[in-house]
Design a protein around this motif. Structure first.
Motif, PDB file in Angstrom:
ATOM      1  N   PRO A   1       0.830  -1.212   0.000  1.00  0.00           N
ATOM      2  CA  PRO A   1       0.000   0.000   0.000  1.00  0.00           C
ATOM      3  C   PRO A   1       0.862   1.258   0.000  1.00  0.00           C
ATOM      4  O   PRO A   1       1.932   1.294   0.594  1.00  0.00           O
ATOM      5  CB  PRO A   1      -0.800  -0.121   1.298  1.00  0.00           C
ATOM      6  N   VAL A   2       0.363   2.307  -0.666  1.00  0.00           N
ATOM      7  CA  VAL A   2       1.045   3.603  -0.697  1.00  0.00           C
ATOM      8  C   VAL A   2       0.110   4.618  -0.063  1.00  0.00           C
ATOM      9  O   VAL A   2      -0.920   4.967  -0.633  1.00  0.00           O
ATOM     10  CB  VAL A   2       1.402   4.015  -2.137  1.00  0.00           C
ATOM     11  N   SER A   3       0.459   5.083   1.128  1.00  0.00           N
ATOM     12  CA  SER A   3      -0.449   5.957   1.876  1.00  0.00           C
ATOM     13  C   SER A   3      -0.373   7.409   1.422  1.00  0.00           C
ATOM     14  O   SER A   3      -1.308   8.179   1.622  1.00  0.00           O
ATOM     15  CB  SER A   3      -0.138   5.874   3.376  1.00  0.00           C
ATOM     16  N   ASP A   4       0.746   7.813   0.833  1.00  0.00           N
ATOM     17  CA  ASP A   4       0.901   9.194   0.370  1.00  0.00           C
ATOM     18  C   ASP A   4       1.375   9.165  -1.084  1.00  0.00           C
ATOM     19  O   ASP A   4       2.545   9.405  -1.385  1.00  0.00           O
ATOM     20  CB  ASP A   4       1.912   9.921   1.260  1.00  0.00           C
TER      21      ASP A   4
ATOM     22  N   ILE B   1      13.979   1.703  -2.526  1.00  0.00           N
ATOM     23  CA  ILE B   1      13.963   1.524  -1.067  1.00  0.00           C
ATOM     24  C   ILE B   1      15.381   1.224  -0.594  1.00  0.00           C
ATOM     25  O   ILE B   1      16.076   0.364  -1.147  1.00  0.00           O
ATOM     26  CB  ILE B   1      12.961   0.415  -0.649  1.00  0.00           C
ATOM     27  N   ARG B   2      15.829   1.954   0.424  1.00  0.00           N
ATOM     28  CA  ARG B   2      17.153   1.734   0.989  1.00  0.00           C
ATOM     29  C   ARG B   2      17.191   0.400   1.742  1.00  0.00           C
ATOM     30  O   ARG B   2      16.168  -0.035   2.286  1.00  0.00           O
ATOM     31  CB  ARG B   2      17.521   2.865   1.949  1.00  0.00           C
ATOM     32  N   PRO B   3      18.357  -0.258   1.785  1.00  0.00           N
ATOM     33  CA  PRO B   3      18.443  -1.554   2.473  1.00  0.00           C
ATOM     34  C   PRO B   3      17.994  -1.509   3.925  1.00  0.00           C
ATOM     35  O   PRO B   3      17.393  -2.469   4.422  1.00  0.00           O
ATOM     36  CB  PRO B   3      19.933  -1.906   2.359  1.00  0.00           C
ATOM     37  N   GLU B   4      18.237  -0.389   4.629  1.00  0.00           N
ATOM     38  CA  GLU B   4      17.826  -0.321   6.040  1.00  0.00           C
ATOM     39  C   GLU B   4      16.321  -0.169   6.222  1.00  0.00           C
ATOM     40  O   GLU B   4      15.796  -0.376   7.317  1.00  0.00           O
ATOM     41  CB  GLU B   4      18.559   0.821   6.761  1.00  0.00           C
ATOM     42  N   ALA B   5      15.610   0.194   5.137  1.00  0.00           N
ATOM     43  CA  ALA B   5      14.145   0.261   5.187  1.00  0.00           C
ATOM     44  C   ALA B   5      13.517  -1.041   4.729  1.00  0.00           C
ATOM     45  O   ALA B   5      12.291  -1.167   4.658  1.00  0.00           O
ATOM     46  CB  ALA B   5      13.637   1.411   4.317  1.00  0.00           C
ATOM     47  N   LEU B   6      14.356  -2.034   4.428  1.00  0.00           N
ATOM     48  CA  LEU B   6      13.929  -3.373   4.022  1.00  0.00           C
ATOM     49  C   LEU B   6      14.634  -4.330   4.981  1.00  0.00           C
ATOM     50  O   LEU B   6      15.799  -4.664   4.796  1.00  0.00           O
ATOM     51  CB  LEU B   6      14.360  -3.623   2.574  1.00  0.00           C
TER      52      LEU B   6
ATOM     53  N   SER C   1       7.757   4.416  12.884  1.00  0.00           N
ATOM     54  CA  SER C   1       7.023   4.483  11.620  1.00  0.00           C
ATOM     55  C   SER C   1       5.728   3.688  11.720  1.00  0.00           C
ATOM     56  O   SER C   1       5.711   2.554  12.188  1.00  0.00           O
ATOM     57  CB  SER C   1       7.876   3.932  10.474  1.00  0.00           C
ATOM     58  N   ASP C   2       4.632   4.295  11.253  1.00  0.00           N
ATOM     59  CA  ASP C   2       3.340   3.599  11.245  1.00  0.00           C
ATOM     60  C   ASP C   2       3.010   3.071   9.845  1.00  0.00           C
ATOM     61  O   ASP C   2       1.864   2.706   9.569  1.00  0.00           O
ATOM     62  CB  ASP C   2       2.216   4.525  11.739  1.00  0.00           C
TER      63      ASP C   2
ATOM     64  N   PHE D   1       8.808  -3.854   5.058  1.00  0.00           N
ATOM     65  CA  PHE D   1       9.001  -2.748   4.119  1.00  0.00           C
ATOM     66  C   PHE D   1       8.525  -1.469   4.808  1.00  0.00           C
ATOM     67  O   PHE D   1       7.351  -1.369   5.179  1.00  0.00           O
ATOM     68  CB  PHE D   1       8.154  -2.941   2.853  1.00  0.00           C
ATOM     69  N   ASP D   2       9.409  -0.499   5.012  1.00  0.00           N
ATOM     70  CA  ASP D   2       8.993   0.784   5.583  1.00  0.00           C
ATOM     71  C   ASP D   2       8.550   1.679   4.434  1.00  0.00           C
ATOM     72  O   ASP D   2       9.367   2.317   3.763  1.00  0.00           O
ATOM     73  CB  ASP D   2      10.140   1.425   6.365  1.00  0.00           C
ATOM     74  N   MET D   3       7.248   1.733   4.205  1.00  0.00           N
ATOM     75  CA  MET D   3       6.711   2.469   3.061  1.00  0.00           C
ATOM     76  C   MET D   3       6.833   3.983   3.224  1.00  0.00           C
ATOM     77  O   MET D   3       6.660   4.723   2.255  1.00  0.00           O
ATOM     78  CB  MET D   3       5.255   2.064   2.829  1.00  0.00           C
ATOM     79  N   ALA D   4       7.159   4.457   4.440  1.00  0.00           N
ATOM     80  CA  ALA D   4       7.392   5.885   4.638  1.00  0.00           C
ATOM     81  C   ALA D   4       8.699   6.319   3.996  1.00  0.00           C
ATOM     82  O   ALA D   4       8.920   7.512   3.758  1.00  0.00           O
ATOM     83  CB  ALA D   4       7.400   6.214   6.129  1.00  0.00           C
TER      84      ALA D   4
END
Length: 370
Positions: free
Chosen positions: A268-271, A287-292, A302-303, A353-356
């Motif tokens: 999902p893409v919230s923004d 996506i950066r490796p630290e956000a995966l 992060s929500d 996955f940190d989608m933010a």
């Protein structure tokens, strides 16, 4: 020290354009790093600012003064070269003071300047040695000392650490940053090493093929790359660039990726911003490796963390981190996980996955989708 301003700078050799409309500005006491792959024009840009190369057109200002047509000796600058450029038959003290001798600086002032920079760079015990008796790191300090006694408006560093081994590069990088903090000098620094750029700079200019790709703070360059080149070039490991497609269900926007087996899964893409204009079209998800990462390693503030099952191809323990190689969208992706993350090669794992922290690019133009 002084500010530095570059406006619409072009440099050509015959019919070959090397610099193509460069615009940059760095404040008093700033640390500007010019970074890019070999042949991108960064050293040529440094040389034009320093007066070692004539510009084809454009304006260069150091402080409030245009330096167009001025030789290096009239620009109140000092340079530290990759090769150190020390005189082998002179002692360290003589190398440091040689420029002052040429300018007829009185002996007492020369000796005071030598002591000042020797104390600053912790090379006092080396003053009577010759360059052949020094290590690479010591020679680099001497080269820096020779520049520092000038007390110029701007310092130029041309890949000064590239001849050093990995550990010494880290040590000298720290030394240069400490020196900059202590003296508050304006520095222009050329490197092909993006880790040097991110750790040293107050502003980074990323160049490719003579064009300025992006100019901004390290955080801006790292978190908000303007195109796929900057996203891929800056960061180690670099940003994962994964083929995806955009879908819309009701008012919700999502991107669809393929796992290692070729099966689709949605994120999902919230923004979404302008992503809504790409519904039914391909995009590239960055996506950066630290956000995966593994669920326990995800950003707890992060929500927008979404968990999915992914097949792990290779596991690379790296001490403080574990890198897991995944296959997403038919491409390799690197996840940076905790050192003790329970992941095994050939097995499925829960990946967060940190989608933010996800960005999207247009595959046709390679530009960022805002």
């Amino acid at each position: 020290m002084a500010s530095l301003s570059i406006e619409n700078l072009y440099k050509s050799y015959g019919n070959v354009d090397v610099l193509k409309g460069i615009n940059l500005e760095i404040e008093d006491g700033g640390f500007l790093v010019l970074v890019g792959p070999s042949g991108c024009g960064k050293s040529t840009l440094l040389n034009t600012i320093a007066g070692l190369e004539e510009v084809t057109s454009g304006e260069i200002r150091i402080g409030d003064k245009s330096v167009a047509g001025l030789p290096p000796s009239k620009r109140d600058i000092a340079m530290v070269f990759q090769s150190y450029a020390l005189y082998p038959n002179m002692t360290v003290a003589q190398n440091i003071s040689f420029g002052m001798e040429v300018r007829k600086v009185p002996k007492e002032q020369r000796e005071a300047a030598i002591k000042r920079v020797a104390d600053m760079l912790q090379i006092g015990e080396l003053l009577n040695r010759k360059p052949g008796q020094l290590s690479g790191g010591q020679r680099q300090r001497v080269a820096m000392g020779r520049a520092l006694v000038r007390d110029p408006q701007v310092f130029f560093f041309d890949e000064p650490l590239s001849n050093l081994d990995a550990k010494l590069r880290v040590d000298m990088r720290t030394e240069i940053k400490r020196l900059h903090k202590r003296m508050g000098t304006t520095i222009v620094y050329v490197t092909h090493d993006q880790i040097e750029a991110l750790t040293l700079a107050s502003k980074i200019a990323v160049l490719k093929d003579g064009y300025l790709q992006q100019f901004g703070t390290p955080a801006e360059i790292y978190d908000n790359p303007v195109n796929m080149f900057v996203a891929d070039f800056m960061g180690s490991p670099s940003m994962n660039l994964v083929p995806a497609s955009v879908k819309k269900e009701g008012e919700a926007i999502a991107v669809t990726l393929q796992d290692a087996s070729g099966a689709d899964f949605d994120l999902p893409v919230s923004d979404p911003g302008s992503l809504g204009d790409f519904v039914g079209k391909p995009v590239v998800l960055g996506i950066r490796p630290e956000a995966l990462t593994d669920p326990h390693g995800a950003d707890r503030t992060s929500d927008k963390v979404v968990e999915r099952q992914c097949m792990v191809d290779v596991v690379e323990p790296a001490g403080s981190d574990t890198f897991a190689i995944l296959h997403l969208g038919g491409k390799q992706a690197i996840a940076r996980m905790r050192a003790n993350a329970a992941v095994n090669a050939g097995e499925s794992a829960t990946v967060a996955f940190d989608m933010a922290k996800v960005v999207f690019f247009d595959p046709a133009t390679t530009e960022r989708i805002r």
